[in-house]
Scaffold this motif. Structure first.
Motif, PDB file in Angstrom:
ATOM      1  N   GLU A 184      -4.235   4.972   3.287  1.00  0.00           N
ATOM      2  CA  GLU A 184      -3.012   5.007   2.496  1.00  0.00           C
ATOM      3  C   GLU A 184      -1.788   4.722   3.360  1.00  0.00           C
ATOM      4  O   GLU A 184      -0.729   4.350   2.851  1.00  0.00           O
ATOM      5  N   ILE A 219       0.843  -1.203   0.000  1.00  0.00           N
ATOM      6  CA  ILE A 219       0.000   0.000   0.000  1.00  0.00           C
ATOM      7  C   ILE A 219       0.879   1.254   0.000  1.00  0.00           C
ATOM      8  O   ILE A 219       0.618   2.216  -0.721  1.00  0.00           O
ATOM      9  N   ASP A 242       2.335   1.936  -3.535  1.00  0.00           N
ATOM     10  CA  ASP A 242       1.383   1.869  -4.644  1.00  0.00           C
ATOM     11  C   ASP A 242       1.464   3.157  -5.470  1.00  0.00           C
ATOM     12  O   ASP A 242       1.139   4.235  -4.976  1.00  0.00           O
TER      13      ASP A 242
END
Length: 213
Positions: free
Chosen positions: A138, A107, A110
């Motif tokens: 996030e 994550i 990303d």
């Protein structure tokens, strides 16, 4: 006693690994080191140690900690979770009691979420309200919700204070090229320990705890 020992052990290990990652990245990027030390000099100075009450006045240091936890989460898969009921995720049927892992490392890297995700850029957090306390998906180094890390507050305090005092009290110099290779495991640490030279840059009495403020 066993539960408390596990909690303190986990808190010490993860905090020290996070600080080591932060120092490694800072030594690779000398301009970040200079900017952090300039901020500490302006807010804290050289007559005392950094205190917990100073942290809200150190936004760049806080940004460094957030960026370290984004790029190098010490628990890349958090702790195992278990689904409490049947559910569907992205078209997949997940049955009750399925063990699940949250890949916070993926994550944090990303490219659809972060600009230049593999670069260490604390500045990305200076104009952002994204926090590490589980409210922004996030960035979830401590997890979120009822299964979030119970040592979140202690861990954040430890990391900020340790890193701030190391940067404020010492000059840092590389003794070898910094290796940012990862040793993947339950705790993701540096594959090779950081080797650097620290030279005291504040009066000795400050380190002895006899600060003047």
């Amino acid at each position: 006693m066993a539960i408390l020992a596990d909690m303190f052990g986990a808190g010490i290990d993860t905090s020290t690994v996070t600080v080591e990652w932060a120092l490694a990245e800072i030594l690779v990027h000398p301009h970040i080191l200079q900017k952090a030390q300039d901020e500490l000099e302006a807010i804290v100075g050289s007559t005392r140690l950094v205190r917990e009450s100073d942290i809200p006045d150190l936004p760049y240091l806080t940004a460094i900690v957030k960026e370290t936890m984004r790029l190098h989460p010490v628990l890349p898969l958090l702790v195992p979770h278990t689904t409490m009921q049947d559910c569907q995720v992205s078209g997949y049927d997940i049955t009750r009691t399925t063990q699940a892992y949250v890949n916070v490392s993926a994550i944090g890297r990303d490219p659809t979420v972060w600009d230049d995700p593999l670069l260490f850029l604390p500045e990305r957090f200076l104009a952002s309200d994204i926090d590490v306390r589980g409210q922004h998906f996030e960035l979830l180094p401590f997890g979120s919700g009822r299964r979030a890390c119970p040592g979140l507050a202690l861990g954040l305090s430890n990391v900020h204070l340790m890193l701030a005092n190391l940067l404020n009290a010492f000059k840092w110099e590389n003794l070898a090229e910094v290796d940012l290779s990862e040793k993947f495991g339950i705790v993701m640490s540096l594959a090779n320990p950081l080797v650097a030279k620290a030279t005291l840059k504040v009066p000795t009495h400050v380190i002895d705890g006899k600060d003047s403020a």
